[in-house]
Design an enzyme around this catalytic site. Structure first.
Site, short mmCIF file in Angstrom:
data_model
loop_
_atom_site.label_atom_id
_atom_site.label_comp_id
_atom_site.label_asym_id
_atom_site.label_seq_id
_atom_site.Cartn_x
_atom_site.Cartn_y
_atom_site.Cartn_z
N ASN A 48 43.37 33.19 33.69
CA ASN A 48 42.53 34.37 34.17
C ASN A 48 43.39 35.67 34.19
O ASN A 48 44.53 35.52 34.26
CB ASN A 48 42.17 34.00 35.59
CG ASN A 48 43.19 33.72 36.60
OD1 ASN A 48 44.17 33.04 36.25
ND2 ASN A 48 42.98 33.95 37.77
N ILE A 49 42.85 36.77 33.88
CA ILE A 49 43.60 37.96 33.71
C ILE A 49 42.75 39.05 34.62
O ILE A 49 41.69 39.42 34.30
CB ILE A 49 43.57 38.42 32.29
CG1 ILE A 49 44.04 37.40 31.37
CG2 ILE A 49 44.34 39.76 32.10
CD1 ILE A 49 43.92 37.78 29.77
N GLU A 50 43.43 39.49 35.62
CA GLU A 50 43.04 40.39 36.71
C GLU A 50 43.43 41.95 36.34
O GLU A 50 44.06 42.15 35.52
CB GLU A 50 43.55 40.03 37.98
CG GLU A 50 42.98 38.53 38.13
CD GLU A 50 43.52 38.09 39.87
OE1 GLU A 50 44.28 38.81 40.34
OE2 GLU A 50 42.73 37.07 40.38
N CYS A 59 37.84 35.74 33.96
CA CYS A 59 38.22 34.26 34.38
C CYS A 59 38.70 33.32 32.87
O CYS A 59 38.57 33.94 31.92
CB CYS A 59 37.01 33.30 34.74
SG CYS A 59 36.19 33.92 36.23
N GLU A 61 38.04 30.34 31.83
CA GLU A 61 37.33 29.83 30.99
C GLU A 61 36.81 30.70 30.25
O GLU A 61 36.50 30.49 28.81
CB GLU A 61 36.08 29.25 31.89
CG GLU A 61 36.45 28.02 32.76
CD GLU A 61 36.76 28.73 34.19
OE1 GLU A 61 37.47 29.67 34.27
OE2 GLU A 61 36.53 28.07 35.19
N CYS A 90 33.23 29.33 37.91
CA CYS A 90 32.43 30.16 38.80
C CYS A 90 30.79 30.26 37.94
O CYS A 90 30.68 29.55 36.85
CB CYS A 90 32.84 31.64 38.67
SG CYS A 90 32.72 32.66 37.16
N CYS A 93 30.99 31.84 34.60
CA CYS A 93 31.63 31.08 33.62
C CYS A 93 30.60 30.00 33.06
O CYS A 93 30.45 29.50 31.90
CB CYS A 93 33.02 30.52 34.02
SG CYS A 93 34.22 31.71 34.14
#
Ligand code: THU
Length: 136
Positions: A48-50, A59, A61, A90, A93
């Site tokens: 995940n990359i916020e 996310c 996935e 989620c 995804c």
């Protein structure tokens, strides 16, 4: 459905755990890793990359799936997801998974390497809206 060996399961869970260590999650502090195996045998990982603008994050996935699609791969066999506590993919995804492979196996594991759930995309998203529904 493809039958997986325990060695295959462990290898995919380890690759997702490794990808998880590259997560950029300074806001939630919830790191997620994913490893996607295509029918051609290639593996694409994701974390995940916020983002400071929160909804812009993505996310793990979807990173793995989008990496694969951007490399020309759309036929997926198995996706492993690793979180600290065995969190489940989620809804967004699940929808992206359903676009490509309803029968893809999904392995949900934790950072102890424990497999908590083995299911399919159909199992995670029954009655999914898919490209089929857009056909006349
Ligand atoms: N996250 C994922 O990477 N995959 C999921 O399926 C659930 C949530 C991420 C998004 C966000 O960076 C963090 O976990 C907390 O929601």
């Amino acid at each position: 459905m493809t039958a997986l060996t325990n060695e295959e399961r462990s290898a995919l869970i380890e690759l997702a755990a490794e990808a998880r260590r590259r997560a950029y999650a300074p806001y939630s502090n919830y790191a997620v890793g994913a490893a996607l195996r295509t029918r051609s045998g290639r593996i694409y990982t994701g974390c995940n990359i916020e983002n400071a603008a929160y909804p812009t994050g993505i996310c793990a996935e979807r990173v793995a799936i989008f990496k694969a699609v951007s490399e020309g791969e759309k036929d997926f066999e198995v996706l492993s997801v690793v979180t600290s506590n065995g969190g489940s993919p989620c809804g967004s995804c699940r929808q992206v998974m359903a676009e490509f492979s309803l029968d893809m196996i999904v392995l949900i594991a934790n950072t102890d390497g424990k497999l908590l759930q083995e299911t399919t995309v159909s199992g995670l998203l029954p009655g999914a809206f898919t490209p089929e529904h857009l056909k006349p």
